[in-house]
Design a protein around this motif. Structure first.
Motif, PDB file in Angstrom:
ATOM      1  N   UNK A 182       0.790  -1.183   0.112  1.00 50.51           N
ATOM      2  CA  UNK A 182      -0.107  -0.236   0.343  1.00 50.51           C
ATOM      3  C   UNK A 182       0.793   1.540  -0.107  1.00 50.51           C
ATOM      4  N   UNK A 183       0.555   2.218   0.713  1.00 50.76           N
ATOM      5  CA  UNK A 183       1.309   3.440   0.864  1.00 50.76           C
ATOM      6  C   UNK A 183       2.055   3.775   1.997  1.00 50.76           C
ATOM      7  N   UNK A 184       2.552   2.605   2.400  1.00 53.07           N
ATOM      8  CA  UNK A 184       3.439   2.826   3.431  1.00 53.07           C
ATOM      9  C   UNK A 184       4.928   2.950   2.955  1.00 53.07           C
ATOM     10  N   UNK A 185       6.191   3.920   3.150  1.00 52.01           N
ATOM     11  CA  UNK A 185       7.232   4.033   2.432  1.00 52.01           C
ATOM     12  C   UNK A 185       8.233   3.388   2.934  1.00 52.01           C
ATOM     13  N   UNK A 186       7.766   2.509   3.464  1.00 52.95           N
ATOM     14  CA  UNK A 186       8.583   0.855   4.490  1.00 52.95           C
ATOM     15  C   UNK A 186       8.384  -0.087   4.587  1.00 52.95           C
ATOM     16  N   UNK A 187       8.393  -0.086   3.227  1.00 53.35           N
ATOM     17  CA  UNK A 187       7.099  -1.532   2.651  1.00 53.35           C
ATOM     18  C   UNK A 187       7.831  -3.006   3.603  1.00 53.35           C
TER      19      UNK A 187
END
Length: 474
Positions: free
Chosen positions: A380-385
């Motif tokens: 999704x939108x997490x910058x630390x996937x």
């Protein structure tokens, strides 16, 4: 004598209700209408806990309308067909409703508009009823939505908010319009035994009590699993029994770091709604594909079953899943831990977890449920996937004395202090006596499997060394 209709959907309240206010001001009489549409069941939105909570909300809404000289009209059937029948029966000129942002809601609105206009009637759709800021009102340059929360939040907090509306003093309803029997909570089977009471009256009571007694502790304590400093307002926001806009106004009037942290959580809710409105396919598809090859087969099914039942052998994860089963609600930190464990430690498809949550969560909302699951899964939108939450370290951090685990996992109630998070390390522990399973996966093995499965995507999203340190710190 003029008549208007107000169609209630996910806005089951009298306070701060723009469609109701507009309907009351536009006509001599108003038909407050709710339609129980079988299409909602077929679309997967209905679940026992939500149906029971809905029954409470409708009963409370009807009681509030009767205090004002009116009543709630309930109809069973296709929404468009029933609205048109009521309009003709009451000879109403117009219908008012809140804007919806899901594919289902948009299609319903388009069908209703076409049917009413072909009959010479008008449909008025009101924004900022179910969200604080409507999806699409705040957008970055060159895109239809924000993909990262922080810049969205900076814009969101500066948006002017409409002033909350008081509940109408009188809602006269024409006697000629019949109503079907409203649903009753007692008629719903398989409801979680600890499910909260629904309705605007209870929601407003909870909001007022939380703001006056617990808001100050929210910033520091909202992750404390046993302390449970959360507002527990999510079911009331989901059903619209409490206005998110009014909640923001009242929190800001209360002031303080805790109230502001609470407002930030309401912004997260709007953030996910604007993502889903722009990318409706993300309800079932990856927002940012990571080329995952999720585990399948008999062993994976067994792990999924153990996770659903709260029998993974990791106490804080099991406690969270058992809370969900009993209350139809789960602490936010518990949701993060349960989702991380399923998707990254067990490497099982986030859709399986999202489906289980939606089957039980009373606040089960497609935008927030699916997109939060994607955020944790790294699709999704997490910058630390590729962050992975360690359930043992997280349990010790957010349930330091083990009170949350001991409450929801009574097999471990006799274990001392934080050792409850690692029962397998206690010497002389009679596993048969405690009847608690061994861990279904070794954390290091799970991490290695996840890293290998993500392959090149793992390398693209950050140096492995930095990611490992993040994992260890979590």
């Amino acid at each position: 004598m003029t008549v208007s209709v107000v169609l209630f959907t996910s806005d089951l309240r009298l306070h701060d209700h723009p469609p109701l206010r507009a309907a009351v001001e536009a006509a001599h009489e108003v038909v407050p209408l709710f339609v129980r549409d079988p299409a909602v069941d077929r679309a997967g939105f209905a679940a026992p806990n939500r149906l029971a909570f809905l029954a409470d909300c409708l009963a409370d809404l009807d009681a509030g309308l009767r205090e004002r000289g009116g009543r709630l009209v309930v109809r069973d059937g296709d929404t468009v067909a029933e609205v048109c029948r009521v309009v003709r029966q009451a000879d109403a000129d117009e219908v008012h409703m809140a804007a919806g942002h899901s594919v289902f809601a948009r299609a319903r609105e388009a069908r209703l508009r076409g049917a009413l206009e072909s009959d010479g009637r008008r449909l008025y759709v009101h924004d900022a009823v179910t969200t604080v800021v409507p999806p699409g009102d705040v957008t970055p340059q060159g895109s239809e939505h924000f993909a990262v929360f922080t810049p969205y939040f900076r814009r969101w907090v500066s948006e002017p908010l409409r002033t909350p509306l008081a509940a109408p003093r009188s809602v006269p309803v024409p006697r000629s319009v019949r109503s079907d029997r409203p649903p009753a909570r007692a008629s719903v089977a398989d409801v979680s035994p600890g499910l909260a009471t629904g309705g605007e009256s209870e929601g407003r009571r909870r909001l007022g009590a939380w703001l006056s007694r617990h808001a100050d502790a929210y910033e520091a304590g909202h992750d404390d699993l046993a302390g449970d400093a959360t507002s527990r307002l999510s079911p009331y926001l989901h059903f619209g029994a409490v206005s998110a806009t009014e909640a923001v106004h009242r929190a800001r009037a209360r002031g303080g770091a805790g109230a502001e942290a609470f407002v930030r959580q309401l912004c997260w809710r709007d953030f996910h709604h604007q993502v889903l409105a722009a990318r409706p396919e993300t309800a079932v598809e990856d927002y940012r594909p990571r080329h995952d090859r999720w585990r399948r087969g008999e062993e994976a099914e067994g792990d999924l079953r153990a996770w659903r039942e709260g029998r993974t052998g990791y106490p804080v994860v099991d406690a969270a899943l058992r809370q969900l089963a009993y209350e139809g609600w789960m602490h936010n930190r518990g949701r993060l831990l349960a989702a991380s464990f399923l998707t990254k430690t067990l490497y099982l498809d986030w859709r399986e977890g999202a489906r289980h949550f939606l089957s039980l969560l009373v606040d089960g909302d497609v935008a927030n449920n699916q997109l939060n699951w994607q955020w944790v899964a790294g699709t999704g939108t997490d910058s630390r996937p590729n962050r992975v939450l360690n359930p043992v370290l997280q349990g010790k951090r957010y349930d330091p004395d083990g009170a949350y685990v001991r409450y929801w996992v009574p097999e471990l109630a006799a274990l001392p202090g934080p050792s409850v998070h690692e029962p397998w390390r206690l010497k002389g522990l009679d596993r048969a006596e405690y009847a608690y399973p061994d861990p279904i996966v070794d954390l290091a093995d799970g991490l290695s499997r996840f890293r290998d499965a993500r392959g090149r995507d793992w390398d693209r999203t950050g140096p492995p060394g930095r990611i490992r340190r993040t994992i260890d710190a979590c």
